[in-house]
Design a protein around this motif. Structure first.
Motif, short mmCIF file in Angstrom:
data_model
loop_
_atom_site.label_atom_id
_atom_site.label_comp_id
_atom_site.label_asym_id
_atom_site.label_seq_id
_atom_site.Cartn_x
_atom_site.Cartn_y
_atom_site.Cartn_z
N ILE A 63 32.54 -10.19 30.71
CA ILE A 63 33.97 -10.00 30.46
C ILE A 63 34.22 -9.16 29.22
N SER A 64 33.17 -8.92 28.43
CA SER A 64 33.32 -8.16 27.19
C SER A 64 32.95 -6.69 27.39
N GLU A 65 33.93 -5.81 27.30
CA GLU A 65 33.67 -4.38 27.45
C GLU A 65 32.80 -3.86 26.32
N SER A 66 32.99 -4.37 25.11
CA SER A 66 32.18 -3.90 23.98
C SER A 66 30.71 -4.29 24.16
N ALA A 67 30.46 -5.48 24.71
CA ALA A 67 29.08 -5.89 24.96
C ALA A 67 28.44 -5.01 26.03
N LEU A 68 29.20 -4.68 27.06
CA LEU A 68 28.67 -3.81 28.10
C LEU A 68 28.40 -2.40 27.59
#
Length: 245
Positions: free
Chosen positions: A68-73
């Protein structure tokens, strides 16, 4: 300071977001990926550390990550390119519990994500829909090593003791083919890393407006660990296969 940013900083020195050392991660992947050319999925992949390690170790592997985390992806994409495995990794910005796929997976990873599904058995039910016949699950979740206080339950959630946890999994139609219980060293190193890395970041960035909050969060986390759950919380990883009907 957002929760995702706190987690990113706190896990900088411990990218596997679970109380496991590198050797434990390697052995779990070996047991979950016996062939090495599997099609694998990680539900709640975060920065993709499990998938990146698997792709680097098994050059015929193909992988999908959901978080759900775009920054993690974004971090996962950058790391995949740096490792030269980006062509075998597909990432989806989506809530893991809502993910669906027309093509089933040989192996599904779900480490420390059971709370997002509503508990361990609900996590397994969601994974079952995505698993190919004869496939494997690598799942990780907490258990109570000793009787918890009401404060510990409120803080960490509803778990069971180890025997009950495994019994519920077996009764739900799964066969454990391998398991790992995090050692005291792994549990302690994870907590020291989490709080210590966040505190060090705050001290290294005294002019950052988020520095006081980060230092306070690190201190609170360390206190809660030592006072509330260090002596009662355990972490279990299982490689599971569905029962033959």
């Amino acid at each position: 300071m957002e929760r995702q940013q706190i987690s990113r900083i706190a896990h900088a020195n411990h990218p596997v977001s679970a109380p496991l050392d590198d050797d434990s991660v390697r052995r779990l992947l070996e047991r979950a990926l016996p062939v090495g050319d599997e099609y694998i999925l990680d539900l709640g992949c975060g920065g993709g550390e499990w998938l990146l390690r698997a792709l680097a170790a098994y050059p015929r592997l193909r992988a999908v990550g959901v978080d759900i985390s775009e920054s993690a992806l974004t971090r996962a994409r950058h790391a995949a390119r740096a490792l030269g495995v980006a062509d075998r990794l597909v990432l989806f910005h989506e809530d893991a519990k809502d993910f669906s796929s027309a093509q089933p997976f040989d192996v599904v990873l779900s480490i420390g994500s059971a709370h997002a599904f509503g508990g361990l058995l609900a996590n397994l039910a969601a994974v079952r829909k995505l698993l190919s016949p004869g496939g494997r699950i690598l799942v990780g979740d907490g258990f109570w090593d000793h009787e918890p206080s009401p404060e510990a339950v409120q803080m960490l959630g509803e778990f069971h003791d180890l025997r009950t946890t495994i019994g519920r999994v077996v009764a739900d139609g799964w066969v454990p083919t391998f398991g790992h219980i995090s050692t005291r060293r792994e549990l302690d190193e994870y907590e020291w890393d989490w709080a210590g890395t966040l505190a060090a970041w705050a001290l290294d960035h005294p002019d950052d407006p988020d520095s006081p909050q980060a230092l306070a969060v690190a201190a609170t986390h360390r206190d809660e660990w030592l006072r509330v759950y260090r002596d009662v919380f355990g972490f279990l990883c299982l490689v599971l296969r569905p029962t033959i009907d």
